[in-house]
Each structure stands twice: as structure tokens, then as C-alpha cells.
Write a protein that holds these residues in place. Structure first.
Motif, PDB file in Angstrom:
ATOM      1  N   ASP A   1       0.813  -1.219   0.000  1.00  0.00           N
ATOM      2  CA  ASP A   1       0.000   0.000   0.000  1.00  0.00           C
ATOM      3  C   ASP A   1       0.849   1.273   0.000  1.00  0.00           C
ATOM      4  N   ARG A   2       1.982   1.235   0.725  1.00  0.00           N
ATOM      5  CA  ARG A   2       2.818   2.442   0.752  1.00  0.00           C
ATOM      6  C   ARG A   2       3.368   2.735  -0.635  1.00  0.00           C
ATOM      7  N   SER A   3       3.629   1.698  -1.397  1.00  0.00           N
ATOM      8  CA  SER A   3       4.147   1.915  -2.755  1.00  0.00           C
ATOM      9  C   SER A   3       3.042   2.474  -3.667  1.00  0.00           C
ATOM     10  N   TYR A   4       1.804   1.971  -3.475  1.00  0.00           N
ATOM     11  CA  TYR A   4       0.685   2.570  -4.249  1.00  0.00           C
ATOM     12  C   TYR A   4       0.575   4.058  -3.934  1.00  0.00           C
ATOM     13  N   SER A   5       0.654   4.381  -2.647  1.00  0.00           N
ATOM     14  CA  SER A   5       0.510   5.791  -2.248  1.00  0.00           C
ATOM     15  C   SER A   5       1.615   6.628  -2.878  1.00  0.00           C
ATOM     16  N   ALA A   6       2.833   6.072  -2.924  1.00  0.00           N
ATOM     17  CA  ALA A   6       3.953   6.828  -3.512  1.00  0.00           C
ATOM     18  C   ALA A   6       3.683   7.084  -5.002  1.00  0.00           C
ATOM     19  N   LEU A   7       3.144   6.077  -5.716  1.00  0.00           N
ATOM     20  CA  LEU A   7       2.847   6.281  -7.138  1.00  0.00           C
ATOM     21  C   LEU A   7       1.759   7.334  -7.304  1.00  0.00           C
ATOM     22  N   GLU A   8       0.768   7.291  -6.409  1.00  0.00           N
ATOM     23  CA  GLU A   8      -0.308   8.285  -6.519  1.00  0.00           C
ATOM     24  C   GLU A   8       0.222   9.695  -6.288  1.00  0.00           C
ATOM     25  N   GLN A   9       1.180   9.816  -5.356  1.00  0.00           N
ATOM     26  CA  GLN A   9       1.802  11.126  -5.103  1.00  0.00           C
ATOM     27  C   GLN A   9       2.645  11.552  -6.314  1.00  0.00           C
ATOM     28  N   LEU A  10       3.344  10.588  -6.883  1.00  0.00           N
ATOM     29  CA  LEU A  10       4.180  10.879  -8.055  1.00  0.00           C
ATOM     30  C   LEU A  10       3.335  11.456  -9.190  1.00  0.00           C
ATOM     31  N   TYR A  11       2.179  10.850  -9.407  1.00  0.00           N
ATOM     32  CA  TYR A  11       1.323  11.246 -10.530  1.00  0.00           C
ATOM     33  C   TYR A  11       0.168  12.156 -10.100  1.00  0.00           C
ATOM     34  N   ALA A  12       0.339  12.851  -8.986  1.00  0.00           N
ATOM     35  CA  ALA A  12      -0.771  13.659  -8.453  1.00  0.00           C
ATOM     36  C   ALA A  12      -1.283  14.668  -9.475  1.00  0.00           C
ATOM     37  N   ALA A  13      -0.384  15.210 -10.294  1.00  0.00           N
ATOM     38  CA  ALA A  13      -0.799  16.255 -11.243  1.00  0.00           C
ATOM     39  C   ALA A  13      -1.503  15.683 -12.475  1.00  0.00           C
ATOM     40  N   HIS A  14      -1.418  14.378 -12.689  1.00  0.00           N
ATOM     41  CA  HIS A  14      -2.010  13.762 -13.884  1.00  0.00           C
ATOM     42  C   HIS A  14      -3.467  13.399 -13.614  1.00  0.00           C
ATOM     43  N   GLN A  15      -4.382  14.186 -14.158  1.00  0.00           N
ATOM     44  CA  GLN A  15      -5.811  13.925 -13.953  1.00  0.00           C
ATOM     45  C   GLN A  15      -6.334  13.000 -15.051  1.00  0.00           C
ATOM     46  N   VAL A  16      -5.969  11.721 -14.983  1.00  0.00           N
ATOM     47  CA  VAL A  16      -6.376  10.732 -15.990  1.00  0.00           C
ATOM     48  C   VAL A  16      -6.774   9.459 -15.252  1.00  0.00           C
ATOM     49  N   PRO A  17      -7.459   8.516 -15.940  1.00  0.00           N
ATOM     50  CA  PRO A  17      -7.797   7.266 -15.241  1.00  0.00           C
ATOM     51  C   PRO A  17      -6.532   6.580 -14.723  1.00  0.00           C
ATOM     52  N   LYS A  18      -6.570   6.192 -13.453  1.00  0.00           N
ATOM     53  CA  LYS A  18      -5.419   5.508 -12.841  1.00  0.00           C
ATOM     54  C   LYS A  18      -5.884   4.119 -12.429  1.00  0.00           C
ATOM     55  N   GLN A  19      -5.232   3.115 -12.988  1.00  0.00           N
ATOM     56  CA  GLN A  19      -5.653   1.742 -12.743  1.00  0.00           C
ATOM     57  C   GLN A  19      -4.724   1.125 -11.708  1.00  0.00           C
ATOM     58  N   ARG A  20      -5.316   0.657 -10.608  1.00  0.00           N
ATOM     59  CA  ARG A  20      -4.500   0.077  -9.534  1.00  0.00           C
ATOM     60  C   ARG A  20      -4.501  -1.435  -9.701  1.00  0.00           C
ATOM     61  N   VAL A  21      -3.333  -1.994  -9.944  1.00  0.00           N
ATOM     62  CA  VAL A  21      -3.241  -3.435 -10.238  1.00  0.00           C
ATOM     63  C   VAL A  21      -2.040  -4.040  -9.504  1.00  0.00           C
ATOM     64  N   ASN A  22      -1.867  -5.362  -9.655  1.00  0.00           N
ATOM     65  CA  ASN A  22      -0.662  -5.947  -9.066  1.00  0.00           C
ATOM     66  C   ASN A  22       0.510  -5.846 -10.060  1.00  0.00           C
ATOM     67  N   LEU A  23       1.699  -6.197  -9.604  1.00  0.00           N
ATOM     68  CA  LEU A  23       2.915  -5.974 -10.405  1.00  0.00           C
ATOM     69  C   LEU A  23       2.844  -6.694 -11.752  1.00  0.00           C
ATOM     70  N   ARG A  24       2.421  -7.952 -11.704  1.00  0.00           N
ATOM     71  CA  ARG A  24       2.407  -8.787 -12.907  1.00  0.00           C
ATOM     72  C   ARG A  24       1.397  -8.266 -13.944  1.00  0.00           C
ATOM     73  N   THR A  25       0.264  -7.788 -13.456  1.00  0.00           N
ATOM     74  CA  THR A  25      -0.753  -7.241 -14.365  1.00  0.00           C
ATOM     75  C   THR A  25      -0.211  -5.999 -15.068  1.00  0.00           C
ATOM     76  N   ALA A  26       0.494  -5.158 -14.293  1.00  0.00           N
ATOM     77  CA  ALA A  26       1.079  -3.945 -14.883  1.00  0.00           C
ATOM     78  C   ALA A  26       2.077  -4.336 -15.975  1.00  0.00           C
ATOM     79  N   GLU A  27       2.905  -5.326 -15.685  1.00  0.00           N
ATOM     80  CA  GLU A  27       3.921  -5.750 -16.658  1.00  0.00           C
ATOM     81  C   GLU A  27       3.270  -6.278 -17.937  1.00  0.00           C
TER      82      GLU A  27
END
Ligand code: NAD
Length: 456
Positions: free
Chosen positions: A182-208
Motif C-alpha cells: 500500500d505504501r508503494s501505491y501511495s507513492a505512485l499516486e503522489q508521483l502522478y498527483a498532477a495527472h488527472q487521468v484514469p489511474k488503474q491500480r493493479v498488481n505488479l504482474r498485471t502492470a507488466e
């Protein structure tokens, strides 16, 4: 956020500059190539991308970005590390993870000293299982820390397109956020805070896997169109473009919205050509195919994409040779060296096998590309074959040629057919490797028109 970007090629540098430009981020880039690092610090990117030099200079002046070769300096106080190193392919088509491995070890060695919970996010395209099965254990081993406890782990694939990379970075269609905890998800959300686009939360393998499927899906369109083009040529009396137009006028492909027919951009890929290139599509299809084969499932459809794609450059040369009655001693102008317009990148460009085959059959080649950088890159990649002269001007390159072959659809080549007729010898051949030009216009200008999928 304080961000370290590892690898400053197309993806790394564009991401680094993009994040540094957005409010709230400071970026330090790491690359093993000292020259690249020096060039970045002087505000002179080595790669050609529209808008990049200006934005790079702006973020350097604002002290929001700098580059180094030293991992210790870069990771001293960061919160997030983005891994953007290259993932080329091996001769058997498998992904070469040597750069990812070495980056993971170097990152791990520095995390020991970090006071922060650093999240390591893989942005490089890696086959499913790599982030958890390779990056995680390498970092744990080098750092002595545990993933999810001492450091975070994420995978967020990049979808930018060379030529419009900065625009794609700043305005992506969507963001795929894969994370271990969860902390890593939060870090990604902070990283992309300025990007107002659909954000899909998935596991590592799905992203790959999502990244591979996105590219394979585009490549599938091209190879399918090419297979139909090869069939149309054998049937005769067909211009494959008319066939495809009849297919995509189906409202399921091109729906009617507010009384207007809309043509989705994906249909731009459903067009025959002399082969797709670049550093992504060919290697990603091969890597996915190889991974699938490794799992005991040789994928016939993915295999077919590469088989057809590899045929196309050779097929173009054969068609041109047949039309000209052989190539020995004939001067042929090849239009375009970059794998696509807007970039100087020639990796896997169809121009490479095309020019090689033309030269092998005894032709003289005028290789034309509007970007001097593409010519330099091509010379390095092609081992500078004999009997090839290089031009940045279309008119100069056409002069004295018996045929012009459209390989890269640069807008600079979209000049009227009469300009081609003016520069080429009378009755010369215009061979359209991109299904781009109107046959009637070239015939009316006194040239012979031919092209992929054209059999009229
Ligand atoms: P690239 O080859 O242009 O750049 C990679 C950079 O990484 C090089 O500058 C290299 O010197 C550096 N590097 C290698 N090992 C390193 C290490 N251990 N530490 C620090 N730096 C190191 O690659 P690219 O085209 O930017 O692609 C990077 C990744 O992104 C690949 O996995 C690619 O498939 C993916 N991708 C590329 C694109 C694209 O259009 N180019 C688009 C989406 C995704």
C-alpha cells in the motif's frame, strides 16, 4: 517528491524532465554513460524530441533537475527511484535483463544507507514476473532489507510514443499503477498527483503484462493488414486500401457520434506498410512470444506478427526489383531512415534491411532523412555500407534516381507528385511503402505508381 531516474534514454529523460517540470518534484538522473550525463547537465539532450531541449534547460535553470553517474549521490535522500534502463532483446528473442539487474544491484547497495522508505518503481518494459522475481530479490540481497518493510516496490509501465514523447508524458491516456504494498501505491499516486487521468491500480504482474499486450495489439493490426495486402497482391486488380476502408466503415470500428462518423486512432495501425520498427514493438512482441513459449505455450498469433513483419522490407525490395527489371546499377532514393516521423531513432527501422537488400542486389542508394541526427544514427547502425549517399533534402536525394521508395511517412515527403516528377527522371517509379499517396496523382504527373497491397 525527491525522485531518482535511473537510465536517461527516451523514457528516462522525458520522464525526468516531465516530473521536474511538474510542481512538487525534484529529480536527479543517473546514467552509466558519462557523456549523456554531461550533455544533460549542459541542457543539450542527445536525442531528438520536440520541446525537450527547452524544457530541460528550464528545469536545470530552476535547479529541479541534474544528472550524475554516481548512484550514492543520486540516492542519498530520495523517496522514489524510477528504473528506466533499456531492455533489449537477445538473439533468441528473449528479453535481455542485464541492465535491469545491474541497476537493481546498484540501487540495493545504496538503500542500506537511506533514511527513507524508498519506493523502487520499474518503468522499463519487463516480462511478467520480473519485478517480483528478479528486481525484488536482487534489491533485498544487496540491501539486506525486506520488500514491503525496508523498501517499497512498484511497476508502472510507460506508454509514451517517440516523436510526441513529452506531450504523451504530460497528457497520458491512462496510468497503470502496479505495486507490491500500500505504501508503494501511495507513492505512485503522489508521483502522478498532477495527472488527472484514469489511474488503474493493479498488481505488479498485471502492470507488466498490460504494457506488452498494448504493444502486441497495435503490432497485430499492422501485421494483419500486411497479410491481407500480400493476399491482395496475389489476387490482382485490388488496391488493398479500398478493401480496408470497406472494413472499417463498419460502425463497430468507426461509430457515429453526434451524427458524425468517427475514425478511432487505432485504425491508423490497420494499414499495410513496409514493416514496423522502433525500439519497442518488434522487441516487445518477441519477448512476449518467448515468455509464452517458455511457459509451454508457443503462441501462434504472436509468432505470426513477427513472421509477417520480417517479410515486409524484403517484399518491398522484391516488388521494386520486379518493377524495374532488376536493381544492378540502378539508383534508388529511399525516403526516410528514422523508424517513424518526429524522431532520429533508427532502431529496428525497416530502412535498415531495405537499404541492405538494395545494396546487396547491386543498387546505388540515395538515403534521405530530414533529420541529420537520423542519418548519423543510421550510419552507426548500418556499418556505413558502400554505394549509399545521404541527403537531408528530398529534392537533392531524388535527383538522378530511377525510383523513390517511401519508407518513413515524414510530412516533408508529402509534397505534390509533380515535385517528384520534376526531380526524378521521366517515367520513374514511386513505390509507396506506407499506403499513403494517391496513385492517380502520380500517374497524372507522368510517374509509375506502385505500392504495398496495390495490384491494379
Ligand atoms: P534507451 O536505450 O534509450 O536508454 C536506456 C538508458 O539506460 C541508456 O542511456 C543507458 O546508458 C542507461 N543505462 C543502462 N544501464 C544502466 C544502469 N545500470 N544504470 C544507469 N543507467 C543505465 O532506452 P529507452 O528507449 O528509453 O527505453 C527504456 C525502457 O522503456 C525499455 O524497457 C523500453 O522498452 C521502454 N519503453 C520505451 C519506449 C520508447 O519509445 N523508447 C516507450 C515505452 C517504454
Amino acid at each position: 517528491m525527491r525522485i531518482a531516474v535511473i537510465g536517461t534514454g527516451y523514457v528516462g529523460l522525458v520522464s525526468a524532465v516531465g516530473f521536474a517540470h511538474l510542481a512538487g518534484h525534484e529529480v536527479i538522473c543517473v546514467d552509466t554513460d558519462r557523456e549523456l550525463v554531461d550533455r544533460i547537465n549542459h541542457g543539450e539532450p542527445v536525442l531528438h524530441e520536440s520541446g525537450l531541449p527547452e524544457l530541460l534547460r528550464e528545469v536545470i535553470a530552476a535547479k529541479k533537475l541534474r544528472a550524475t553517474t554516481d548512484y550514492a549521490e543520486a540516492l542519498a535522500n530520495v523517496e522514489l527511484v524510477l528504473v528506466c534502463v533499456g531492455t533489449p532483446y537477445l538473439p533468441n528473442g528473449a528479453i535481455d535483463l542485464c541492465y535491469v539487474e545491474s541497476a537493481a544491484k546498484s540501487i540495493g547497495a545504496e538503500l542500506v544507507r537511506s533514511p527513507n522508505y524508498v519506493v523502487v518503481a520499474v518503468k522499463s518494459t519487463v516480462v511478467p514476473g520480473t519485478t517480483e522475481g528478479l528486481v525484488l530479490p536482487l534489491i533485498e540481497l544487496a540491501s539486506g532489507l525486506r520488500a514491503g518493510q525496508g523498501f517499497g516496490l512498484a511497476m508502472t509501465p510507460e506508454f509514451l510514443r517517440e516523436g510526441v514523447a513529452l506531450e504523451d508524458f504530460l497528457h497520458p491516456d491512462r496510468l497503470v499503477l502496479g505495486a507490491y504494498d500500500d505504501r508503494s501505491y501511495s507513492a505512485l499516486e503522489q508521483l502522478y498527483a498532477a495527472h488527472q487521468v484514469p489511474k488503474q491500480r493493479v498488481n505488479l504482474r498485471t502492470a507488466e503484462l498490460t504494457k506488452y499486450v498494448a504493444n502486441a495489439y497495435l503490432a497485430l493490426h499492422i501485421s494483419f493488414a500486411n497479410e491481407i495486402a500480400l493476399l491482395a497482391e496475389r489476387l490482382g486488380s485490388i488496391d488493398v486500401r479500398e478493401v480496408l476502408e470497406g472494413v472499417y466503415l463498419d460502425k463497430r470500428h468507426a461509430p457515429e457520434i453526434d451524427g458524425q462518423r468517427v475514425q478511432p486512432q487505432v485504425l491508423n495501425y490497420f494499414v499495410p506498410n513496409c514493416g514496423f520498427g522502433g525500439s519497442c514493438l518488434p522487441k516487445d512482441v518477441m519477448a512476449l512470444t518467448h515468455k509464452s513459449r517458455e511457459l509451454g505455450f508457443p503462441p501462434p498469433l504472436l509468432d505470426g506478427i513477427t513472421v509477417i513483419n520480417r517479410k515486409m522490407p524484403q517484399h518491398l525490395v522484391e516488388r521494386v526489383s520486379a518493377k524495374l527489371g532488376g536493381l544492378r546499377g540502378v539508383t534508388v532514393a529511399v525516403l526516410g531512415l528514422a523508424f517513424k516521423p518526429g524522431t532520429d531513432d533508427v532502431r529496428e527501422s525497416p530502412a535498415l534491411p531495405i537499404i541492405q537488400a538494395l545494396v546487396a542486389r547491386g543498387a546505388y542508394v540515395h538515403a534521405i532523412d530530414p533529420l541529420a541526427g537520423a542519418i548519423l544514427n543510421f550510419k552507426a547502425a548500418a556499418d556505413n555500407p558502400e554505394r549509399v549517399e545521404y541527403f537531408t533534402s528530398l529534392a537533392d536525394g531524388l535527383t538522378g534516381a530511377a525510383a523513390a521508395l517511401l519508407v518513413t511517412p515524414w510530412p516533408e515527403f508529402d509534397v505534390p507528385a509533380k515535385d517528384y516528377a520534376h526531380a526524378l527522371a521521366g517515367g520513374a517509379l514511386f513505390f509507396d511503402g506506407r499506403c499513403r499517396r494517391d496513385p492517380a496523382e502520380f500517374t497524372a504527373a507522368g510517374l509509375i505508381y506502385d505500392g504495398i497491397g496495390y495490384a491494379k
